[in-house]
Design a protein around this motif. Structure first.
Motif, mmCIF file in Angstrom:
data_model
loop_
_atom_site.group_PDB
_atom_site.id
_atom_site.type_symbol
_atom_site.label_atom_id
_atom_site.label_comp_id
_atom_site.label_asym_id
_atom_site.label_seq_id
_atom_site.Cartn_x
_atom_site.Cartn_y
_atom_site.Cartn_z
ATOM 1 N N ASN A 307 0.843 -1.200 0.000
ATOM 2 C CA ASN A 307 0.000 0.000 0.000
ATOM 3 C C ASN A 307 0.876 1.248 0.000
ATOM 4 N N VAL A 308 0.564 2.205 -0.865
ATOM 5 C CA VAL A 308 1.330 3.445 -0.984
ATOM 6 C C VAL A 308 0.791 4.476 0.005
ATOM 7 N N TYR A 309 1.702 5.060 0.825
ATOM 8 C CA TYR A 309 1.304 6.018 1.858
ATOM 9 C C TYR A 309 1.833 7.423 1.586
ATOM 10 N N TYR A 310 2.777 7.559 0.669
ATOM 11 C CA TYR A 310 3.332 8.883 0.383
ATOM 12 C C TYR A 310 3.893 8.888 -1.032
ATOM 13 N N VAL A 311 3.561 9.931 -1.788
ATOM 14 C CA VAL A 311 4.118 10.128 -3.133
ATOM 15 C C VAL A 311 4.445 11.606 -3.281
ATOM 16 N N SER A 312 5.625 11.907 -3.829
ATOM 17 C CA SER A 312 6.007 13.301 -4.040
ATOM 18 C C SER A 312 6.827 13.412 -5.314
ATOM 19 N N LYS A 313 6.617 14.479 -6.052
ATOM 20 C CA LYS A 313 7.438 14.768 -7.227
ATOM 21 C C LYS A 313 8.403 15.890 -6.887
ATOM 22 N N ALA A 314 9.594 15.808 -7.416
ATOM 23 C CA ALA A 314 10.617 16.798 -7.072
ATOM 24 C C ALA A 314 11.451 17.144 -8.294
ATOM 25 N N LYS A 315 11.691 18.442 -8.485
ATOM 26 C CA LYS A 315 12.593 18.931 -9.526
ATOM 27 C C LYS A 315 13.881 19.358 -8.831
ATOM 28 N N MET A 316 15.003 18.739 -9.197
ATOM 29 C CA MET A 316 16.273 19.030 -8.538
ATOM 30 C C MET A 316 16.831 20.367 -9.031
ATOM 31 N N ASP A 317 16.335 21.479 -8.452
ATOM 32 C CA ASP A 317 16.860 22.789 -8.830
ATOM 33 C C ASP A 317 18.087 23.153 -7.993
ATOM 34 N N LYS A 318 18.431 22.273 -7.048
ATOM 35 C CA LYS A 318 19.668 22.424 -6.279
ATOM 36 C C LYS A 318 20.117 21.021 -5.862
ATOM 37 N N GLN A 319 21.280 20.917 -5.243
ATOM 38 C CA GLN A 319 21.839 19.596 -4.968
ATOM 39 C C GLN A 319 21.158 18.871 -3.811
ATOM 40 N N VAL A 320 20.466 19.630 -2.952
ATOM 41 C CA VAL A 320 19.818 18.999 -1.790
ATOM 42 C C VAL A 320 18.373 19.472 -1.705
ATOM 43 N N LEU A 321 17.444 18.507 -1.591
ATOM 44 C CA LEU A 321 16.039 18.803 -1.374
ATOM 45 C C LEU A 321 15.590 18.154 -0.069
ATOM 46 N N LEU A 322 14.764 18.859 0.693
ATOM 47 C CA LEU A 322 14.269 18.336 1.964
ATOM 48 C C LEU A 322 12.759 18.221 1.943
ATOM 49 N N ALA A 323 12.238 17.182 2.629
ATOM 50 C CA ALA A 323 10.789 17.029 2.782
ATOM 51 C C ALA A 323 10.505 16.498 4.180
ATOM 52 N N ASN A 324 9.470 17.035 4.815
ATOM 53 C CA ASN A 324 9.035 16.565 6.127
ATOM 54 C C ASN A 324 7.720 15.807 5.972
ATOM 55 N N ILE A 325 7.691 14.568 6.429
ATOM 56 C CA ILE A 325 6.499 13.719 6.284
ATOM 57 C C ILE A 325 5.960 13.416 7.678
ATOM 58 N N PRO A 326 4.741 13.837 7.997
ATOM 59 C CA PRO A 326 4.175 13.541 9.335
ATOM 60 C C PRO A 326 4.057 12.026 9.551
ATOM 61 N N LYS A 327 4.481 11.567 10.714
ATOM 62 C CA LYS A 327 4.399 10.132 10.996
ATOM 63 C C LYS A 327 2.956 9.644 11.077
ATOM 64 N N LYS A 328 2.028 10.559 11.346
ATOM 65 C CA LYS A 328 0.629 10.140 11.422
ATOM 66 C C LYS A 328 0.124 9.648 10.068
ATOM 67 N N ASN A 329 0.820 10.003 8.980
ATOM 68 C CA ASN A 329 0.421 9.559 7.643
ATOM 69 C C ASN A 329 1.052 8.207 7.280
ATOM 70 N N LEU A 330 1.910 7.681 8.147
ATOM 71 C CA LEU A 330 2.609 6.437 7.850
ATOM 72 C C LEU A 330 2.154 5.343 8.817
ATOM 73 N N PRO A 331 2.162 4.088 8.400
ATOM 74 C CA PRO A 331 1.728 2.992 9.274
ATOM 75 C C PRO A 331 2.858 2.528 10.189
ATOM 76 N N THR A 332 2.499 1.800 11.238
ATOM 77 C CA THR A 332 3.509 1.171 12.093
ATOM 78 C C THR A 332 4.124 -0.016 11.358
ATOM 79 N N GLY A 333 5.435 -0.110 11.456
ATOM 80 C CA GLY A 333 6.141 -1.202 10.787
ATOM 81 C C GLY A 333 7.223 -0.674 9.862
ATOM 82 N N ILE A 334 7.696 -1.522 8.968
ATOM 83 C CA ILE A 334 8.765 -1.150 8.041
ATOM 84 C C ILE A 334 8.175 -0.444 6.827
ATOM 85 N N VAL A 335 8.638 0.768 6.586
ATOM 86 C CA VAL A 335 8.198 1.573 5.435
ATOM 87 C C VAL A 335 9.366 1.716 4.473
ATOM 88 N N GLN A 336 9.118 1.446 3.212
ATOM 89 C CA GLN A 336 10.163 1.482 2.189
ATOM 90 C C GLN A 336 10.033 2.754 1.346
#
Length: 818
Positions: A307-336
């Motif tokens: 089951n997919v819990y997070y999807v994001s598209k990103a344009k690399m306009d610089k060498q480092v991109l950051l994203a914050n994902i709330p844990k409430k949107n993710l299930p307990t267990g191993i997330v890949q």
């Protein structure tokens, strides 16, 4: 999906010892194995799976190594230590095997013969004598250590009374080598990017071993240092400079050193870094080499269990991109987390573990009515709640005297370790419960190191993207099914009549009709073990000369133990405290006549004539009959009645029905491969299919068959009726089969010491109580009760279970009995 669970008990030889088949009701089932006292001590496995799970490989099966000790039927106990050295680049092993009895008295100056086997191949044999202290020294060399790392020593000790006792001692390794691997976060090292590099050091027994060392460049300059922190796992941050190569100088705990090259770096590429230590969010960092800035659009996908819990598209306009994902949107267990290129090719991956309290069942235990006295009544009640709401759930409760059965908490397998952790990681996970005992930062870091080193690709993305699924060979089982095809002259028989008769264990008769392809199915069956069936088929016009081909699902092969590092060299020694405590209980039960004991007889040699009817189902015993005919006497006739007329003493035939001369009003009972048939059935059996025919006519031989044997009995054993197969075909249009049925779970014995009880026998149980099905009702309330045993100690109560929505819960409670 599946409503049938298979559970197996497998021994050290990877041989199946027992299997139970359990019905799953609402996702829940339970059962047990009955262990005989003749079962040898050793490392056994419990493996569980459904038929549908077989499509995806054995890695996803539940597979746990357990220790089974034996002192009740055991005279010799061993304790083995290994010493490893190198001799001409070969591994030399010196094993010191100590032999003693249950009371710790050494077997001194006894002769021991041994056979050392590596990967089931004998490498050396010999004889030694034990020393005065009971030690036997056995040495051997492994010339092919790269492949033969495990095996066993089969040692046979001759006791003073000339009795020979065989002991099988595991060899888990032939050296003390340590393998060290370096794994960059995201998958690959990229030049000029700061990356976390994980370390995993594993010794030759398969367990983690802590190491330390430094990273140096090709000129020998020290760049950084590192050290593992727990079970041989750790990490360090490293920036691979362009055009340089690096090595790790590793120092082991015995003082030895080894140099290992770090993985080669890529000049161009992407990587991802994930920080999940924050309680509220996951910080995702995407990094690229300078030449890829303002390049293609990237995608990040986070999934768990398909089951997919997070999807994001990103344009690399610089060498480092950051994203914050709330844990409430993710299930307990191993997330890949997987980073995809613009053409949907996976280019970097990272696994994390999310542990959210909101996904767990909170078990609130009320122990106010728990007695702390011997034989006192312990009444527990608990409330099961998730996010403040009561839940309907099923729970298992186990109570042990922890002073007698010491728990290994770090290494426990339980509902949390199995469903949340080990089932999503390939290979061996050492001490899985360690990561659930504490919720501090140090434990979270140790768990993240496990994700960095042992994470794996759960899905082959190429197949997912192209919508290519696995080959589904095994379908989910909704019930026990008996199916097959009816043919005549190798052509299907449409509209054929098929009847299923159960003849042992339960009595019922079902019928059906074949379809256009000659196929038939009897489904929604439910029966216990040892139930025998007869399948009979006819054509539309009642012709019986047809063939029945039953559908047979092949058994699951036993693969090598993936948890080999859990194998204990000295099982009985490790369990000695528990074994001695159990001995007291078993001896008391035996004294009271409540326990059967296997008595092994001294070896004797018996000489007798070969039994001509060794495969017979004769209730008197195979071959115990008044007259026996064998296959070589049945080769000259067309029908069986023709073969037998005038050749069975004291038997006459009227038509094709046999009668004893002394009771000519009662036909002789016909039994074919254990199945009772009507007397006129005789000519349905083809003479060439028969192995033996036994005639029972004297009262001594027919009495065991009761009234059915009043007119005598003819027992026919076919050449394929040897009992070694699940199906037997002995006549046209008829097949017998003995499929695996459901195992009946037994209720755990727990005595009651109420005011009416006056039992004076000692209660020395170490396992106090077990109930696999304690139900929390719609208000989340559940209760259970039991009585303490006679022995004081620290009693440990373990409750674990699951609710209707799939939330998990576990609670451990201890109390002292004085």
């Amino acid at each position: 999906m599946s409503k049938i669970l298979y559970v197996e008990l497998i021994n050290e030889k990877d041989s199946l010892k027992k299997m139970v088949k359990l019905p799953i009701m609402g996702g829940i089932t339970w059962g047990d194995f009955k262990l005989t006292d003749s079962l040898g001590e050793g490392n056994y496995r419990i493996r569980a799976y459904t038929n549908y799970m077989r499509n995806f490989g054995t890695e996803l099966f539940f597979d746990k190594t357990i220790k089974i000790g034996n002192s009740w039927a055991n005279k010799v106990f061993t304790k083995t230590t290994y010493n490893f050295t190198k001799e001409n680049n070969a591994d030399k092993v010196t094993a010191t095997v100590h032999f003693e009895d249950k009371n710790g008295v050494a077997y001194s100056e006894n002769e021991v013969s041994y056979d050392v086997q590596l990967d089931y191949r004998s490498v050396t044999k010999g004889r030694v004598k034990t020393s005065l202290s009971g030690d036997a020294v056995i040495s051997f060399t492994n010339n092919q250590s790269f492949q033969n790392k495990s095996g066993k020593i089969v040692a046979t000790i001759t006791l003073d009374n000339k009795q020979k006792i065989i002991k099988s001692i595991p060899i888990t390794s032939t050296s003390n080598d340590v393998d060290v691997q370096f794994m960059p976060e995201g998958g690959s090292l990229i030049e000029e990017l700061p990356q976390k590099v994980a370390i995993k050091a594993v010794n030759s027994n398969g367990r983690g071993e802590d190491v330390e060392g430094v990273i140096v460049d090709e000129a020998g300059n020290e760049v950084t240092n590192f050290a593992t922190s727990y079970l041989g796992m750790g990490n360090f941050v490293f920036n691979n400079q362009a055009g340089k190569s690096y090595s790790a100088k590793i120092k082991f705990k015995d003082g030895s050193q080894k140099t290992v090259k770090l993985p080669a770096s890529l000049k161009s590429g992407y990587t991802i870094a994930v920080n999940s230590l924050d309680t509220g969010k996951v910080v995702l960092k995407i990094m690229s080499s300078a030449d890829l800035v303002n390049g293609e659009e990237l995608k990040v996908v986070a999934q768990h269990g398909g089951n997919v819990y997070y999807v994001s598209k990103a344009k690399m306009d610089k060498q480092v991109l950051l994203a914050n994902i709330p844990k409430k949107n993710l299930p307990t267990g191993i997330v890949q987390f997987t980073l995809f290129s613009g053409t949907n090719q996976p280019i970097a991956e990272r696994l994390i573990f999310v542990n959210k309290k909101s996904d767990m069942i909170d078990l609130s235990l009320n122990s106010a009515q728990v007695s702390t006295t011997k034989r006192g009544k312990a009444s527990f009640a608990f409330d099961a709640v998730n996010n403040g709401q009561p839940v309907l759930g099923s729970f298992s409760v186990a109570v042990t005297n922890a002073s007698k059965v010491a728990p290994d908490e770090d290494n426990e397998s339980n509902i949390l370790t199995s469903l949340l952790l080990t089932s999503d990681l390939i290979g061996y996970v050492e001490k899985p419960n360690h990561y659930f005992l504490k919720d501090d930062v140090q434990t979270q870091k140790e768990l993240d190191n496990l994700m960095l080193t042992q994470g794996w690709r759960r899905f082959i993305w190429k197949n997912i993207i192209n919508n290519v699924g696995p080959n589904i060979t095994y379908q989910p089982e909704q019930s026990i099914t008996i199916s097959g095809t009816v043919t005549k002259g190798n052509k299907p028989v449409p509209g054929g009549k098929v009847m299923l008769m159960a003849t042992k264990g339960t009595m019922y008769i079902l019928d059906t009709v074949t379809n256009a392809e000659g196929k038939f199915v009897f489904d929604n069956l439910s029966f216990g073990d040892s139930t025998k069936f007869v399948v009979q088929a006819r054509t539309k016009t009642e012709r019986k000369f047809v063939d029945i081909n039953l559908d047979v699902v092949p058994g699951q092969i036993v693969t090598k133990n993936k948890n080999g590092a859990d194998i204990d060299i000295n099982v009985n020694n490790s369990l000695m405290k528990y074994i001695k405590e159990s001995d007291n209980y078993f001896n008391e039960m035996t004294r009271l006549g409540l326990l059967e004991r296997t008595i092994k007889l001294e070896e004797v040699t018996i000489t007798e004539k070969k039994n001509p009817a060794k495969n017979s189902s004769n209730l008197n015993g195979a071959g115990r009959a008044d007259f026996i005919m064998t296959a070589d006497q049945l080769s000259t006739c067309v029908t069986l009645s023709q073969c037998l007329q005038g050749r069975l003493p004291g038997v006459i035939f009227r038509g094709n029905v046999p009668y004893l001369m002394r009771s000519q009003n009662i036909p002789i009972q016909i039994i074919v491969d254990g199945m009772q048939m009507e007397a006129d059935f005789l000519d349905n059996v083809v003479p060439s299919d028969v192995e033996t025919i036994e005639l029972l006519k004297s009262i001594g031989n027919t009495a065991i068959y009761g009234s059915q044997g009043g007119g005598g009995v003819i027992i026919i054993t076919t050449k394929r009726g040897d009992g070694g197969r699940s199906t037997n075909r002995y006549a046209p249009g008829i097949v017998t089969l003995n499929p695996k049925g459901f195992s009946i779970s037994r209720e755990f014995y727990s005595p009651k010491y109420d005011s009416a009880s006056s039992s004076s026998r000692a209660d020395l149980r170490t396992t106090i109580y077990w109930d696999p099905q304690v139900v929390a009702d719609k208000d989340g309330k559940a209760k259970f009760e039991f009585y303490n045993a006679d022995e004081p100690g620290n009693y440990r109560v373990v409750i674990e279970g699951i609710d209707a929505a799939g939330h998990l819960g576990r609670k451990v409670y201890t109390y002292d009995v004085k």
